[in-house]
Design a protein around this motif. Structure first.
Motif, short mmCIF file in Angstrom:
data_model
loop_
_atom_site.label_atom_id
_atom_site.label_comp_id
_atom_site.label_asym_id
_atom_site.label_seq_id
_atom_site.Cartn_x
_atom_site.Cartn_y
_atom_site.Cartn_z
N GLY A 196 -1.72 -0.75 -3.96
CA GLY A 196 -2.69 -0.84 -2.86
C GLY A 196 -4.11 -0.58 -3.32
O GLY A 196 -5.06 -1.18 -2.80
N GLU A 197 -4.27 0.29 -4.31
CA GLU A 197 -5.63 0.61 -4.79
C GLU A 197 -6.35 -0.61 -5.35
O GLU A 197 -7.57 -0.72 -5.27
CB GLU A 197 -5.58 1.71 -5.86
CG GLU A 197 -5.12 3.09 -5.37
CD GLU A 197 -6.14 3.79 -4.46
OE1 GLU A 197 -7.25 3.26 -4.29
OE2 GLU A 197 -5.79 4.85 -3.91
N THR A 198 -5.59 -1.53 -5.93
CA THR A 198 -6.21 -2.75 -6.48
C THR A 198 -6.82 -3.57 -5.34
O THR A 198 -7.91 -4.13 -5.48
CB THR A 198 -5.18 -3.59 -7.26
OG1 THR A 198 -4.54 -2.73 -8.21
CG2 THR A 198 -5.85 -4.73 -8.01
N LEU A 199 -6.12 -3.64 -4.22
CA LEU A 199 -6.66 -4.33 -3.05
C LEU A 199 -7.88 -3.57 -2.51
O LEU A 199 -8.91 -4.18 -2.19
CB LEU A 199 -5.57 -4.44 -1.97
CG LEU A 199 -5.99 -4.92 -0.58
CD1 LEU A 199 -6.66 -6.29 -0.64
CD2 LEU A 199 -4.78 -4.97 0.35
N VAL A 200 -7.75 -2.26 -2.46
CA VAL A 200 -8.87 -1.44 -1.97
C VAL A 200 -10.11 -1.66 -2.85
O VAL A 200 -11.22 -1.77 -2.34
CB VAL A 200 -8.44 0.05 -1.93
CG1 VAL A 200 -9.65 0.95 -1.78
CG2 VAL A 200 -7.47 0.26 -0.78
N ASP A 237 -7.67 -11.44 -3.60
CA ASP A 237 -6.76 -12.32 -4.32
C ASP A 237 -5.63 -11.55 -5.01
O ASP A 237 -5.02 -12.04 -5.94
CB ASP A 237 -7.52 -13.20 -5.31
CG ASP A 237 -8.11 -12.41 -6.46
OD1 ASP A 237 -7.97 -11.17 -6.47
OD2 ASP A 237 -8.73 -13.04 -7.35
N VAL A 238 -5.33 -10.35 -4.51
CA VAL A 238 -4.19 -9.62 -5.08
C VAL A 238 -2.90 -10.29 -4.59
O VAL A 238 -2.89 -10.95 -3.57
CB VAL A 238 -4.18 -8.13 -4.66
CG1 VAL A 238 -5.39 -7.42 -5.21
CG2 VAL A 238 -4.12 -7.98 -3.15
N GLU A 239 -1.82 -10.10 -5.36
CA GLU A 239 -0.57 -10.75 -4.99
C GLU A 239 0.07 -10.09 -3.77
O GLU A 239 0.75 -10.73 -2.99
CB GLU A 239 0.42 -10.75 -6.17
CG GLU A 239 -0.07 -11.52 -7.40
CD GLU A 239 -0.20 -13.02 -7.16
OE1 GLU A 239 0.10 -13.48 -6.05
OE2 GLU A 239 -0.63 -13.73 -8.09
N CYS A 240 -0.09 -8.79 -3.65
CA CYS A 240 0.57 -8.08 -2.54
C CYS A 240 -0.17 -6.78 -2.30
O CYS A 240 -0.80 -6.23 -3.21
CB CYS A 240 2.03 -7.81 -2.91
SG CYS A 240 2.96 -6.89 -1.66
N CYS A 241 -0.09 -6.28 -1.07
CA CYS A 241 -0.81 -5.04 -0.73
C CYS A 241 -0.09 -3.81 -1.25
O CYS A 241 -0.64 -2.72 -1.30
CB CYS A 241 -0.97 -4.92 0.78
SG CYS A 241 0.59 -4.60 1.63
N GLY A 242 1.19 -3.96 -1.61
CA GLY A 242 1.95 -2.84 -2.15
C GLY A 242 2.80 -2.12 -1.13
O GLY A 242 3.65 -1.32 -1.48
N MET A 243 2.56 -2.39 0.14
CA MET A 243 3.33 -1.70 1.18
C MET A 243 4.70 -2.37 1.33
O MET A 243 5.74 -1.70 1.28
CB MET A 243 2.56 -1.76 2.50
CG MET A 243 3.15 -0.90 3.57
SD MET A 243 2.93 0.84 3.16
CE MET A 243 3.90 1.58 4.45
N ALA A 244 4.64 -3.69 1.53
CA ALA A 244 5.86 -4.49 1.53
C ALA A 244 6.96 -3.95 2.42
O ALA A 244 8.04 -3.61 1.97
CB ALA A 244 6.36 -4.68 0.09
N GLY A 245 6.67 -3.86 3.70
CA GLY A 245 7.69 -3.42 4.66
C GLY A 245 7.99 -1.95 4.48
O GLY A 245 7.10 -1.11 4.60
N SER A 246 9.22 -1.66 4.12
CA SER A 246 9.64 -0.26 4.01
C SER A 246 9.30 0.34 2.65
O SER A 246 9.35 1.55 2.47
CB SER A 246 11.15 -0.18 4.21
OG SER A 246 11.80 -0.91 3.18
N PHE A 247 8.97 -0.52 1.68
CA PHE A 247 8.85 -0.06 0.29
C PHE A 247 7.93 1.15 0.15
O PHE A 247 8.28 2.14 -0.48
CB PHE A 247 8.36 -1.22 -0.59
CG PHE A 247 8.30 -0.90 -2.04
CD1 PHE A 247 9.44 -0.89 -2.82
CD2 PHE A 247 7.08 -0.60 -2.64
CE1 PHE A 247 9.39 -0.58 -4.16
CE2 PHE A 247 7.02 -0.30 -3.99
CZ PHE A 247 8.17 -0.28 -4.76
N GLY A 248 6.74 1.06 0.76
CA GLY A 248 5.76 2.12 0.61
C GLY A 248 6.12 3.41 1.32
O GLY A 248 5.48 4.45 1.10
N TYR A 249 7.12 3.36 2.19
CA TYR A 249 7.57 4.58 2.87
C TYR A 249 8.55 5.38 2.04
O TYR A 249 8.80 6.54 2.29
CB TYR A 249 8.27 4.23 4.19
CG TYR A 249 7.35 3.79 5.30
CD1 TYR A 249 6.60 4.74 6.00
CD2 TYR A 249 7.24 2.46 5.66
CE1 TYR A 249 5.76 4.35 7.03
CE2 TYR A 249 6.39 2.06 6.68
CZ TYR A 249 5.65 3.01 7.36
OH TYR A 249 4.82 2.63 8.37
#
Lengths: 168, 727
Positions: free
Chosen positions: B682-686, B658-670
C-alpha cells in the motif's frame, strides 16, 4: 516489413548497440582490417572470393581464444526486424571464434538479410531439417544484470559489429 | 492456523521485507515496466499469445506421442534419451553419465527441481553454476528467489561483499563490471577443465530434436562447446511438435520475462553438436565424438496432464511475467512467494504438481486473486484460478475435526477442515447481514479492545486494521422504501443495480450515489435483493460456496436480464466474477447472458453519454484536482479508461496511479500474518498519491478494498468516483 530490410536491419542493429559496416567482395579485406584488434581469431568464411587476412588465426588453442580481442565469423543470415544474426556453428569453429573474443565481427551477405521472424523460421526449419546442428539467434553483445546493474559482456563478447557484403 | 504459525509467518515476511524487499522491488519493476513497453511495440501480441497457447494445448494433448517422436529423432541424430520418472531416477542417470567428471552448468530451474548438484557432488563431480546469478547463489549457498533472475534479491553491494569475503581478491571488487569480469575469468577456467556441460531447455522440438535455450550471458553456449558430453535436463512438458512452433515463443518469451524484445542469445542446438571442443592439451580438437543425453523428467507432470485443473500449468514457459506483475511478489520476492523450487503466481501449480500440496500451501495464500498476471501470461493461463483450486484442495485436505463445531453454524458448502480465518472471510455476506441487523451495537462491540484481541487470537484478524462499519439500513432496504424514480415509459434504459455485499451493508453511500447518477441520466433503476457474488468465498479457496452464491446471484438477476435490462455493478471485483470466474461456476448460457448484460458503473455511464445522454445532467468538475486509483481486476478487464474518460469529460483534472494493486485485496490486508506486507504494498500507492503533484488532490478509487487501504494510509478520506458525479 518494408521493402528495405537492410535499412531496417541497420536501425535495429543500432538499437541493440551494434554497428553495421557496409562493404563489397573486393573491398572486404580493406574494410575488415581497421575493425580488427589483435590478437584476432576466426573461422574460414564461406563466401566465394572472400577470405580472412593472415592476421586472423583460424585454428586457435585455448590460450589464443581467451586472449583474442576480435573474433571474425560468417553469420548465416540477419533478421532485420530484431537486429539479430544467426551464428551457425560447426567443425570450422564458428562457435568458439564468435564467443570468446571481446568483439565479434559477423559477416553477412546482403541477400541473407531476412525481414522478420516469420521468414527466419521458414529458413531455420529448412536448415535444421537438412542437418544444421546449430543456429544461435544472437542479438547484440552478451549481457547480464545479475551483478546488480546491466553489464555488457558477460561470458560472451562485449561488442558486436556486423559487416554486410552488399554484393552478395 | 495457530496463533504461533501466524506469528512465525508474519516474522518471516517482515524479515524478508527488510532484507530482500528493496532489491526485489527495484528489479521486478524494471522487468514489469520493460514488459509493458516491449509488448506494446509488438503489433500482433494477442495473436502470438493465442498461437503460443494453441501450440502448448496441442503439445500437452499429444504428449505421449511427442515423447516417442523426440526419442526417435534424438536417437537418429546420434544422442540418447532417458525418461526419468522422478528426481531420484533423473539424478541416478545423470550421475552415471557424469561418472565423477567435472560439470559446468547453465541455468535450469528443472535441475533445481531435482537438486542434481547435490547428487553430482556426492558422486565426486565438481559442479559449477556458470550463469552469474546462479554462481552468486552457489557461493552464497542460497536458493533462487525468482525463476528467471535467481539472485534478484541481492544488491550489487551484497554481491561485492560476498565475493570479497569468499574469494579474497587482491583488489576488493566493487562495481557490477568488476564483479562480472571476475566471475567470467573465474568460471573461464572451469569451462576449460570441465568435461560435462549441463543445460536445461526452454523448448524441445519433437520433429528435429532441437533444444531452444533462451539466455543472455553466453554461458550455455560455452557449456555445450567446451565439453565432450552434453546433458540437457528438461521437463517432458517442454516438447513442442515442430521447429516452426518456436517462433511465437521466441517473440514472446524475452518480452514477457525481462522486458527485452529478444534476449542476446536464443540458441537452437540440434545435438550432438560438432563445434570443436577443448582437448586435454588445451588445443581445439574435433567435436565429432561429443555425446548428447536428453533427460526428460516426468516427476508428477504426467499426472498434472490428467488433472483438469492443473493441466494448464504445463503450458507455462517459465517467463516470470506472473511474478513481475504481482504486487505481493514485487515487495517480498520468491523466498516468501515460492515453494521448494518455483516462485511467483504459477508456482502454486508447479509446486502442487511436482512437490505436492504441502509445498504449495506454504505460499499459496500470497496470491490474492488480483488477476494482474492474467493478461501478462504469454500462454493465457488463468493463474488466479489455479491458485484458487489449489487453495480449495488444501482446505479440503485438512482433517475435518471441527465439523461438530461448524455444522449448522456456517452457511457454506465447505467441509469442516477449512481454517476458521478463511471461513470467516469466506462468509462475509452472513457476517455483514448480522452486522447490519445489529448495527450500531455490532460495530461498537467489534471495535472494542477485548473483541479485537479475541478476533486476532482465534481468527487472525489483525487488530491494527479498522473493521468495516455496518449500516443499520442496507441499500436494498433503503431502495425498497424509496422506490424507483424514473418512469419506465420515459426511461432511456432500465437497469438492475447489483447490491454487492459492501455496497449493500457497508458503503451504502456509493450505491445511493450510483442510483442517483443513473437516474439523472434518465435510467430507471431497480435494486433486486441479490446476495454476495461468491468473490469472498472464492478468495478463500471455498469454491463450492462460491458456486452456490453464484447460482443464487444469477437467479436474482436473471429476471432483469431476461427482460432486456442491463445489470450495473459498483464493485469491480464482483463484476470480475460475472465476467471471468462465473464461466467456471455457472452453466455456459447463464454465464454468457449475465456477462453480456453487465457493466461497471462508470463504464455504463460512459456508454450512456456516448449514446445521447446529456452530460449537463452531471455536475461540472470545474478542473477539480483528482487522484484516481483504479482497481486491479477492473484494469485486467480494461475498464479503467471509462472512469477516466467520464471524469475528464465532466471537467475533472485527473491523475492516475500505476501500481498493480493497492495491497488490501479483500481480506488479505486484515490477516495478521500478512498485515505488514499489505501495508508495504500500500505504501507504494501512497507514495504516488503524496507527490508534489498529487498530495492535495481529492482521492477516488473504484474498489472497496482500495478505499479501505487508502483510508488507512492517507489523511484524506477517499471515495468512489461515482460520488463526484452525484449532485
Amino acid at each position: 516489413m518494408s521493402a528495405e530490410p537492410i535499412t531496417t536491419f541497420e536501425s535495429s542493429l543500432e538499437e541493440v548497440g551494434v554497428e553495421l559496416v557496409r562493404t563489397s567482395t573486393d573491398q572486404f579485406e580493406s574494410t575488415l582490417i581497421p575493425l580488427l584488434s589483435t590478437p584476432a581469431v576466426g573461422a574460414p568464411l564461406p563466401f566465394e572470393n572472400v577470405s580472412l587476412p593472415d592476421a586472423v588465426e583460424t585454428d586457435p588453442g585455448v590460450e589464443e581464444l581467451e586472449a583474442a580481442k576480435t573474433g571474425v565469423t560468417a553469420a548465416g543470415y540477419g533478421i532485420a526486424e530484431y537486429g539479430s544474426v544467426i551464428i551457425q556453428g560447426g567443425p570450422d569453429g564458428e562457435e568458439p571464434a564468435s564467443l570468446y573474443a571481446d568483439e565479434h565481427v559477423a559477416v553477412v551477405a546482403g541477400s541473407d538479410v531476412l525481414p522478420d521472424m516469420d521468414a527466419t523460421f521458414d529458413r531455420l526449419a529448412e536448415d535444421i531439417r537438412s542437418d544444421a546442428g546449430q543456429a544461435i539467434i544472437a542479438t547484440g553483445p552478451s549481457a547480464t544484470a545479475d551483478m546488480g546493474a546491466l553489464v555488457k559482456g558477460a561470458h560472451g563478447p562485449v561488442e558486436v559489429t556486423v559487416v554486410l557484403l552488399e554484393d552478395r | 492456523m495457530s496463533v504461533d504459525t501466524r506469528q512465525r509467518k508474519a516474522e518471516r515476511i517482515r524479515h524478508l521485507l527488510e532484507t530482500e524487499g528493496d532489491s526485489v522491488h527495484k528489479n521486478t519493476q524494471v522487468f514489469n515496466n520493460g514488459r509493458y513497453e516491449s509488448t506494446a511495440d509488438l503489433e500482433d501480441y494477442e495473436e502470438l499469445k493465442d498461437e503460443a497457447r494453441a501450440i502448448k494445448e496441442d503439445a500437452i494433448e499429444r504428449l505421449p506421442e511427442l515423447v516417442n517422436q523426440v526419442t526417435e529423432t534424438v536417437e537418429a541424430n546420434g544422442g540418447t534419451v532417458y525418461i526419468a520418472d522422478d528426481a531420484a531416477d533423473a539424478n541416478r542417470y545423470v550421475t552415471e553419465v557424469a561418472d565423477g567428471r567435472d560439470v559446468v552448468k547453465s541455468k535450469s530451474m528443472t535441475s533445481e527441481e531435482i537438486e542434481v548438484n547435490e547428487s553430482l557432488e556426492a558422486s565426486g563431480s565438481d559442479v559449477w553454476e556458470t550463469d552469474l546469478a546462479e554462481f552468486v547463489l552457489q557461493v552464497a549457498d542460497e536458493a533462487p528467489s525468482h525463476i528467471v533472475a535467481p539472485a534478484i534479491h541481492k544488491s550489487r553491494e551484497e554481491i561485492a561483499e560476498l565475493f570479497n569475503a569468499y574469494f579474497e581478491p587482491e583488489k576488493p571488487l566493487e562495481t557490477a563490471q568488476e564483479l562480472t569480469q571476475f566471475a567470467r575469468e573465474y568460471l573461464g577456467e572451469k569451462f576449460v577443465d570441465a568435461e560435462v556441460g549441463m543445460t536445461g531447455a526452454n523448448f524441445v522440438t519433437a520433429d528435429t530434436g532441437t533444444l531452444a535455450l533462451v539466455t543472455s550471458e553466453g554461458n550455455a553456449r560455452k557449456c555445450v562447446q567446451a565439453t565432450d558430453t552434453h546433458v540437457a535436463v528438461a521437463g517432458v512438458e517442454k516438447i513442442i511438435p515442430r521447429v516452426e512452433d518456436l517462433q511465437p515463443f521466441v517473440e514472446l518469451i524475452g518480452r514477457s520475462g525481462t522486458g527485452q524484445d529478444i534476449t542476446s542469445y536464443v540458441s537452437l542446438f540440434t545435438p550432438p553438436g560438432d563445434s570443436p571442443t577443448f582437448d586435454v592439451d588445451d588445443e581445439l580438437g574435433s567435436g565429432d565424438e561429443r555425446e548428447f543425453h536428453l533427460v526428460l523428467i516426468d516427476n508428477g507432470r504426467m499426472e498434472m496432464r490428467e488433472d483438469d485443473q492443473l493441466r494448464e500449468t504445463l503450458y507455462c514457459i517459465r517467463c516470470s511475467a506472473c511474478a513481475n506483475s504481482c504486487a505481493n511478489f514485487q515487495h517480498v520476492g520468491g523466498h516468501a512467494f515460492g515453494g521448494e523450487t518455483y516462485s511467483g503466481g504459477i508456482a502454486t501449480g508447479w509446486e502442487a504438481g511436482v512437490h505436492g500440496a504441502d509445498s504449495a500451501a506454504e505460499f499459496n495464500d500470497l496470491c490474492t486473486g488480483c488477476s494482474r498476471c492474467v493478461n501478462q501470461c504469454p500462454v493465457n493461463i488463468d493463474i488466479p484460478w489455479i491458485n484458487t483450486v489449489v487453495r480449495d484442495r488444501i482446505n479440503r485436505g485438512k482433517d475435518g475435526d471441527l465439523d461438530f463445531l461448524v455444522k449448522g453454524l456456517t452457511p457454506d458448502e465447505e467441509p469442516g477442515g477449512v481454517d476458521l480465518q478463511k471461513r470467516l472471510f469466506g462468509n462475509f455476506d452472513t457476517l455483514a447481514k448480522l452486522g447490519s441487523a445489529f448495527a450500531p451495537l455490532s460495530n461498537w462491540v467489534a471495535q472494542a479492545g477485548p473483541a479485537r484481541s479475541l478476533m486476532e487470537r482465534t481468527l487472525g484478524v489483525d487488530s491494527r486494521r479498522e473493521l468495516p462499519e455496518f449500516e443499520r439500513e442496507s441499500l436494498v432496504e433503503w431502495f425498497k422504501n424509496r422506490g424507483p424514480q424514473v418512469d419506465p415509459e420515459e426511461a432511456r434504459r432500465q437497469v438492475a443495480l447489483y447490491p454487492d455485499a459492501y455496497t449493500n451493508y457497508v458503503r451504502t453511500e456509493r450505491g445511493k450515489a450510483a442510483i442517483r447518477v443513473l437516474e439523472a441520466l434518465d435510467v430507471r433503476v431497480d435494486v433486486p435483493s441479490a446476495g454476495e457474488s461468491g468473490r469472498a468465498p472464492l478468495s478463500q479457496g471455498m469454491v463450492a460456496t462460491a458456486q452456490s452464491n453464484a447460482e443464487d446471484v444469477y437467479d436474482a438477476l436473471a429476471p432483469a436480464v431476461a427482460a432486456g435490462h442491463d445489470v450495473v455493478v459498483v464493485e469491480p471485483s464482483d463484476l470480475a466474477m460475472f465476467h471471468r470466474e462465473y464461466e467456471r461456476l455457472l452453466p455456459e448460457d447463464n454465464y454468457t447472458a449475465l456477462k453480456n448484460h453487465s457493466y461497471e458503473i462508470l463504464e455504463y455511464v460512459y456508454g450512456l453519454l456516448e449514446n445521447g445522454a446529456d452530460i449537463n445532467a452531471l455536475p461540472d468538475g470545474d478542473d477539480m484536482q483528482i487522484a484516481y486509483h483504479s482497481h486491479c481486476q477492473q484494469r485486467t478487464l480494461n475498464l479503467e479508461p471509462y472512469t477516466l474518460a467520464v471524469l475528464e469529460d465532466c471537467g475533472f483534472d485527473v491523475r492516475t496511479s500505476d501500481v498493480e494493486c493497492c495491497g488490501m485485496a479483500g481480506s488479505f490486508g486484515y490477516k495478521s500474518e500478512y498485515y505488514e506486507l499489505s501495508i508495504d504494498v500500500g505504501e507504494t500507492l501512497v507514495d504516488q498519491f503524496t507527490t508534489e503533484n498529487t498530495a492535495d488532490r481529492t482521492v477516488v478509487a473504484s474498489g472497496t478494498s482500495c478505499l479501505e487501504q487508502l483510508d488507512a494510509l492517507l489523511t484524506r478520506r477517499p471515495a468512489h468516483p461515482v460520488r463526484l458525479l452525484d449532485t
